[in-house]
Design an enzyme around this catalytic site. Structure first.
Site, PDB file in Angstrom:
ATOM      1  N   ASP A   5    -131.511 -17.952 -24.288  1.00  0.00           N
ATOM      2  CA  ASP A   5    -131.575 -18.494 -25.570  1.00  0.00           C
ATOM      3  C   ASP A   5    -130.447 -17.661 -26.737  1.00  0.00           C
ATOM      4  OD1 ASP A   5    -132.101 -20.438 -27.318  1.00  0.00           O
ATOM      5  OD2 ASP A   5    -134.314 -20.087 -27.095  1.00  0.00           O
ATOM      6  N   LYS A  20    -140.863 -29.507 -24.709  1.00  0.00           N
ATOM      7  CA  LYS A  20    -142.416 -29.289 -25.560  1.00  0.00           C
ATOM      8  C   LYS A  20    -142.106 -30.804 -25.963  1.00  0.00           C
ATOM      9  CE  LYS A  20    -141.346 -25.924 -28.238  1.00  0.00           C
ATOM     10  NZ  LYS A  20    -141.047 -25.534 -29.306  1.00  0.00           N
ATOM     11  N   GLY A  24    -140.796 -14.668 -30.773  1.00  0.00           N
ATOM     12  CA  GLY A  24    -141.195 -15.094 -29.747  1.00  0.00           C
ATOM     13  C   GLY A  24    -141.747 -15.779 -29.020  1.00  0.00           C
ATOM     14  N   GLY A  25    -142.156 -16.975 -30.093  1.00  0.00           N
ATOM     15  CA  GLY A  25    -143.389 -18.508 -29.783  1.00  0.00           C
ATOM     16  C   GLY A  25    -143.077 -19.030 -28.750  1.00  0.00           C
ATOM     17  N   THR A  26    -141.898 -19.587 -28.608  1.00  0.00           N
ATOM     18  CA  THR A  26    -140.896 -20.225 -27.908  1.00  0.00           C
ATOM     19  C   THR A  26    -140.709 -19.526 -26.557  1.00  0.00           C
ATOM     20  OG1 THR A  26    -139.356 -20.666 -29.784  1.00  0.00           O
ATOM     21  CG2 THR A  26    -138.605 -21.427 -27.659  1.00  0.00           C
ATOM     22  N   HIS A  70    -125.420 -20.209 -33.657  1.00  0.00           N
ATOM     23  CA  HIS A  70    -126.690 -20.751 -33.423  1.00  0.00           C
ATOM     24  C   HIS A  70    -126.030 -22.171 -32.645  1.00  0.00           C
ATOM     25  CE1 HIS A  70    -130.900 -22.422 -33.209  1.00  0.00           C
ATOM     26  NE2 HIS A  70    -129.968 -23.686 -33.748  1.00  0.00           N
ATOM     27  N   ASP A  92    -135.974 -25.080 -24.074  1.00  0.00           N
ATOM     28  CA  ASP A  92    -136.328 -25.920 -25.023  1.00  0.00           C
ATOM     29  C   ASP A  92    -134.977 -27.145 -24.938  1.00  0.00           C
ATOM     30  OD1 ASP A  92    -134.206 -25.814 -26.875  1.00  0.00           O
ATOM     31  OD2 ASP A  92    -135.732 -24.183 -28.500  1.00  0.00           O
TER      32      ASP A  92
HETATM   33  C1  R5P Z   1    -133.849 -22.161 -31.813  1.00  0.00           C
HETATM   34  O1  R5P Z   1    -133.539 -23.484 -32.002  1.00  0.00           O
HETATM   35  C2  R5P Z   1    -133.672 -20.936 -31.492  1.00  0.00           C
HETATM   36  O2  R5P Z   1    -132.460 -21.349 -30.359  1.00  0.00           O
HETATM   37  C3  R5P Z   1    -134.840 -20.176 -30.607  1.00  0.00           C
HETATM   38  O3  R5P Z   1    -135.095 -20.942 -30.094  1.00  0.00           O
HETATM   39  C4  R5P Z   1    -135.193 -19.863 -31.644  1.00  0.00           C
HETATM   40  O4  R5P Z   1    -134.930 -19.484 -33.109  1.00  0.00           O
HETATM   41  C5  R5P Z   1    -136.421 -18.964 -31.337  1.00  0.00           C
HETATM   42  O5  R5P Z   1    -137.727 -18.723 -32.014  1.00  0.00           O
HETATM   43  P1  R5P Z   1    -138.992 -17.994 -32.344  1.00  0.00           P
HETATM   44  O6  R5P Z   1    -138.912 -16.878 -31.341  1.00  0.00           O
HETATM   45  O7  R5P Z   1    -139.693 -18.034 -32.770  1.00  0.00           O
HETATM   46  O8  R5P Z   1    -139.667 -18.850 -31.547  1.00  0.00           O
END
Ligand code: R5P
Length: 311
Positions: A217, A191, A223-225, A127, A167
């Site tokens: 990513d 965002k 999946g929200g992001t 990460h 992001d």
């Molecule tokens: C966050 O810093 C990670 O890179 C992903 O963007 C995040 O973990 C995605 O999470 P979710 O799918 O719950 O929005």
């Protein structure tokens, strides 16, 4: 070298073993009636260069414990060297203190793996790159980017393509993939919430109108992001939006959320064993990283360069 697999991602472990033309070590990783984990290695591993393959994905705590107990069993069986091959490292998102009196769980997990007896770690798309430094043993961080770039090259005309970070934190990762794609242009979804209580506004930095956008990513969890970023890109006039994500965590209703979203396609890797839901979903495609991980393991065993895999 010998390869041992715990239970979290047997299909990937078998594919890696297939790539290396080696059998998996004959071992049992099973549960007692009270769910305690028990490991028994049924062949001699004394003096061997051992690789134990285990993603610490859901259920993260059980899978982490399996990994630790496998390492302990190998150490007590006098393996010469133990490499923990962790294609997806759970807890990696807890890599700093987000507030007072909170843990840095990624560091704790690194300590546990090291204390159990691992001599090396091999991970994929950590990460944050700095997590390498949480381990005081050699740690190789592989990138799925070459696998993704080959797939994107085969499917898109490069002149219409824009790589997008969902992001601000993911810009370095997206930029590095854009470079592999003939220096494709880059856009960023920014965002922000101007005042507390106001809803978030998605601003797009960069040109996306009439472009085929590829979101990059490391993780898709709820999946929200991604789904929000895909909608913002379509609203800004993108021709289409697809996403390439290394680790398909896909918790809760993520598969349904992706299906209902503006995403044309979600492409993940097999770093985490896919659920039946994900495998059956027509908008999700899975790329294998078995040759990439297998080749890195071969090079570790041969003491040759791993970084040159990414030249
Ligand atoms: C966050 O810093 C990670 O890179 C992903 O963007 C995040 O973990 C995605 O999470 P979710 O799918 O719950 O929005």
């Amino acid at each position: 070298m010998k390869i041992m697999a715990a239970n979290s991602n047997l299909p990937l472990a078998r594919a890696i073993a297939g790539y290396l033309e080696l059998p998996l070590v004959d071992a049992a990783v099973r549960r007692f009636a009270d769910e305690e984990i028990f490991v028994e290695i049924h062949e001699n591993v004394r003096g061997q260069d051992m690789f134990v393959v285990q993603s610490t994905s859901y259920p993260a705590n059980d899978n982490l414990m399996e990994l630790l107990i496998c390492i302990d069993a190998l150490r007590r069986a006098s393996a010469k060297r133990i490499t923990a091959v962790v294609p997806y490292l759970g807890y990696a998102r807890q890599d700093r203190k987000p507030g007072p009196r909170t843990p840095i769980s990624a560091k704790l997990v690194a300590n546990l793996i090291t204390e159990a007896g691992a001599d090396r770690v091999l991970a994929v798309d950590l990460h944050a790159g700095q997590i390498q430094g949480f381990f005081d043993i050699p740690t190789d961080n592989l990138y799925a980017a070459p696998v993704m770039a080959a797939d994107i090259h085969a499917r898109y005309a490069m002149r219409d393509l824009t790589v997008v970070s969902p992001d601000v934190g993911g810009v370095v990762r997206a930029r590095s993939l854009a470079k592999r794609l003939d220096n494709a242009p880059l856009a960023i979804v920014d965002k922000r919430r101007d005042r507390p209580g106001e809803s978030e506004v998605m601003n797009i930095i960069g040109e996306v109108r009439d472009r085929h956008c590829v979101l990059i990513d490391d993780i898709i969890d709820s999946g929200g992001t991604l789904c929000n970023a895909a909608q913002a890109l379509m609203d800004a006039g993108a021709a289409s939006v697809a996403a390439y994500i290394t680790h398909g965590v896909l918790s809760g209703g993520a598969v349904a959320r992706v299906k209902a979203s503006a995403l044309k396609e979600l492409v993940i890797t097999d770093s985490i064993r896919a659920t039946e839901d994900a495998i059956g979903s027509e908008c999700i495609r899975i790329l294998t990283i078995a040759p990439l991980v297998g080749e890195a393991m071969r090079r570790i065993a041969d003491e040759s360069s791993v970084s040159s895999l990414f030249d």
